[in-house]
Design a protein around this motif. Sequence first.
Motif, PDB file in Angstrom:
ATOM      1  N   LEU A  63      52.759   0.753 -37.787  1.00  0.00           N
ATOM      2  CA  LEU A  63      52.367  -0.233 -38.803  1.00  0.00           C
ATOM      3  C   LEU A  63      53.516  -1.178 -39.114  1.00  0.00           C
ATOM      4  N   CYS A  64      54.720  -0.624 -39.273  1.00  0.00           N
ATOM      5  CA  CYS A  64      55.905  -1.467 -39.542  1.00  0.00           C
ATOM      6  C   CYS A  64      56.150  -2.445 -38.402  1.00  0.00           C
ATOM      7  N   LEU A  65      56.028  -1.985 -37.181  1.00  0.00           N
ATOM      8  CA  LEU A  65      56.234  -2.865 -36.037  1.00  0.00           C
ATOM      9  C   LEU A  65      55.199  -3.982 -36.004  1.00  0.00           C
ATOM     10  N   MET A  66      53.946  -3.666 -36.308  1.00  0.00           N
ATOM     11  CA  MET A  66      52.909  -4.698 -36.320  1.00  0.00           C
ATOM     12  C   MET A  66      53.174  -5.725 -37.413  1.00  0.00           C
ATOM     13  N   LEU A  67      53.589  -5.279 -38.577  1.00  0.00           N
ATOM     14  CA  LEU A  67      53.889  -6.211 -39.665  1.00  0.00           C
ATOM     15  C   LEU A  67      55.072  -7.092 -39.298  1.00  0.00           C
ATOM     16  N   ASN A  68      56.048  -6.506 -38.648  1.00  0.00           N
ATOM     17  CA  ASN A  68      57.225  -7.260 -38.223  1.00  0.00           C
ATOM     18  C   ASN A  68      56.854  -8.328 -37.206  1.00  0.00           C
ATOM     19  N   VAL A  69      56.023  -7.991 -36.229  1.00  0.00           N
ATOM     20  CA  VAL A  69      55.601  -8.949 -35.205  1.00  0.00           C
ATOM     21  C   VAL A  69      54.798 -10.072 -35.833  1.00  0.00           C
ATOM     22  N   ASN A  70      53.886  -9.740 -36.752  1.00  0.00           N
ATOM     23  CA  ASN A  70      53.092 -10.769 -37.409  1.00  0.00           C
ATOM     24  C   ASN A  70      53.966 -11.713 -38.227  1.00  0.00           C
ATOM     25  N   ALA A  71      54.978 -11.190 -38.906  1.00  0.00           N
ATOM     26  CA  ALA A  71      55.867 -12.040 -39.698  1.00  0.00           C
ATOM     27  C   ALA A  71      56.619 -13.002 -38.788  1.00  0.00           C
ATOM     28  N   LEU A  72      57.034 -12.525 -37.621  1.00  0.00           N
ATOM     29  CA  LEU A  72      57.746 -13.394 -36.688  1.00  0.00           C
ATOM     30  C   LEU A  72      56.817 -14.443 -36.090  1.00  0.00           C
ATOM     31  N   ALA A  73      55.572 -14.080 -35.888  1.00  0.00           N
ATOM     32  CA  ALA A  73      54.634 -15.002 -35.251  1.00  0.00           C
ATOM     33  C   ALA A  73      54.327 -16.205 -36.118  1.00  0.00           C
ATOM     34  N   VAL A  74      54.378 -16.085 -37.444  1.00  0.00           N
ATOM     35  CA  VAL A  74      54.051 -17.211 -38.306  1.00  0.00           C
ATOM     36  C   VAL A  74      55.280 -17.944 -38.812  1.00  0.00           C
ATOM     37  N   THR A  75      56.464 -17.462 -38.484  1.00  0.00           N
ATOM     38  CA  THR A  75      57.684 -18.128 -38.912  1.00  0.00           C
ATOM     39  C   THR A  75      57.937 -19.334 -38.027  1.00  0.00           C
ATOM     40  N   PRO A  76      58.011 -20.542 -38.616  1.00  0.00           N
ATOM     41  CA  PRO A  76      58.265 -21.714 -37.779  1.00  0.00           C
ATOM     42  C   PRO A  76      59.664 -21.664 -37.175  1.00  0.00           C
ATOM     43  N   ARG A  77      59.769 -22.106 -35.967  1.00  0.00           N
ATOM     44  CA  ARG A  77      61.060 -22.144 -35.286  1.00  0.00           C
ATOM     45  C   ARG A  77      61.621 -23.542 -35.386  1.00  0.00           C
ATOM     46  N   ALA A  78      62.724 -23.663 -36.097  1.00  0.00           N
ATOM     47  CA  ALA A  78      63.325 -24.978 -36.302  1.00  0.00           C
ATOM     48  C   ALA A  78      63.861 -25.556 -34.996  1.00  0.00           C
ATOM     49  N   ASP A  79      64.279 -24.684 -34.043  1.00  0.00           N
ATOM     50  CA  ASP A  79      64.873 -25.210 -32.816  1.00  0.00           C
ATOM     51  C   ASP A  79      63.879 -25.977 -31.954  1.00  0.00           C
ATOM     52  N   SER A  80      62.588 -25.900 -32.271  1.00  0.00           N
ATOM     53  CA  SER A  80      61.620 -26.690 -31.519  1.00  0.00           C
ATOM     54  C   SER A  80      61.728 -28.173 -31.853  1.00  0.00           C
ATOM     55  N   THR A  81      62.539 -28.495 -32.854  1.00  0.00           N
ATOM     56  CA  THR A  81      62.730 -29.891 -33.246  1.00  0.00           C
ATOM     57  C   THR A  81      63.955 -30.500 -32.569  1.00  0.00           C
ATOM     58  N   VAL A  82      64.587 -29.750 -31.672  1.00  0.00           N
ATOM     59  CA  VAL A  82      65.807 -30.212 -31.004  1.00  0.00           C
ATOM     60  C   VAL A  82      65.668 -30.017 -29.497  1.00  0.00           C
ATOM     61  N   SER A  83      66.072 -31.028 -28.740  1.00  0.00           N
ATOM     62  CA  SER A  83      66.172 -30.853 -27.290  1.00  0.00           C
ATOM     63  C   SER A  83      67.611 -31.125 -26.889  1.00  0.00           C
ATOM     64  N   TYR A  84      68.080 -30.417 -25.859  1.00  0.00           N
ATOM     65  CA  TYR A  84      69.461 -30.615 -25.414  1.00  0.00           C
ATOM     66  C   TYR A  84      69.556 -30.405 -23.908  1.00  0.00           C
ATOM     67  N   ALA A  85      70.529 -31.092 -23.330  1.00  0.00           N
ATOM     68  CA  ALA A  85      70.724 -31.021 -21.881  1.00  0.00           C
ATOM     69  C   ALA A  85      72.219 -30.985 -21.573  1.00  0.00           C
ATOM     70  N   PRO A  86      72.745 -29.814 -21.203  1.00  0.00           N
ATOM     71  CA  PRO A  86      74.146 -29.722 -20.792  1.00  0.00           C
ATOM     72  C   PRO A  86      74.288 -30.002 -19.295  1.00  0.00           C
ATOM     73  N   SER A  87      75.453 -30.472 -18.907  1.00  0.00           N
ATOM     74  CA  SER A  87      75.762 -30.684 -17.496  1.00  0.00           C
ATOM     75  C   SER A  87      77.225 -30.317 -17.287  1.00  0.00           C
ATOM     76  N   PHE A  88      77.504 -29.585 -16.192  1.00  0.00           N
ATOM     77  CA  PHE A  88      78.864 -29.092 -15.960  1.00  0.00           C
ATOM     78  C   PHE A  88      79.115 -28.992 -14.465  1.00  0.00           C
ATOM     79  N   TYR A  89      80.125 -29.697 -13.997  1.00  0.00           N
ATOM     80  CA  TYR A  89      80.510 -29.685 -12.583  1.00  0.00           C
ATOM     81  C   TYR A  89      82.016 -29.516 -12.479  1.00  0.00           C
ATOM     82  N   VAL A  90      82.460 -28.779 -11.465  1.00  0.00           N
ATOM     83  CA  VAL A  90      83.883 -28.615 -11.195  1.00  0.00           C
ATOM     84  C   VAL A  90      84.112 -28.964  -9.741  1.00  0.00           C
ATOM     85  N   TYR A  91      85.067 -29.860  -9.486  1.00  0.00           N
ATOM     86  CA  TYR A  91      85.406 -30.257  -8.121  1.00  0.00           C
ATOM     87  C   TYR A  91      86.876 -30.643  -8.100  1.00  0.00           C
TER      88      TYR A  91
END
Length: 131
Positions: free
Chosen positions: A12-40
């Motif tokens: 029961l605790c695990l199910m409640l925990n999963v449900n709480a996570l499922a409805v929590t909005p993820r703020a990182d969906s409002t950010v996009s990023y692109a790293p680039s790294f080369y060594v020569y």
Amino acid sequence: MVKRISVMMLALCLMLNVNALAVTPRADSTVSYAPSFYVYGNTADCSLCVEAADRNASITATITLLKSDGEGGFTVLYRWTSLKGTGTLEFADTYTSSKVTTGATYRMEYSVQVVGSKGTDTISDYKQVIR
């Protein structure tokens, strides 16, 4: 009987925990990023582009260039700090040194914080190159 109740309570605790996570909005969906790294040669090219959905979001970042020390750890070669942008942060720079050699592993670690109208996002990750 006690064992059966304990197992049911755990489920029961695990199910409640999963449900709480499922409805929590993820703020990182409002950010996009692109790293680039080369060594020569004896040069490392580092770049990072961060874009927030909120054009007024405050973006700060730190980028660190590291080289493997041969003992399982890394040594800092260079650090770019206090990088700032509003809505977008675009960073590109090169590091050239005799410390950049073949036969080593290099990392570009980045830590980004985006503060906007939908909350605060923190991104910490790295790109790695083995030479």
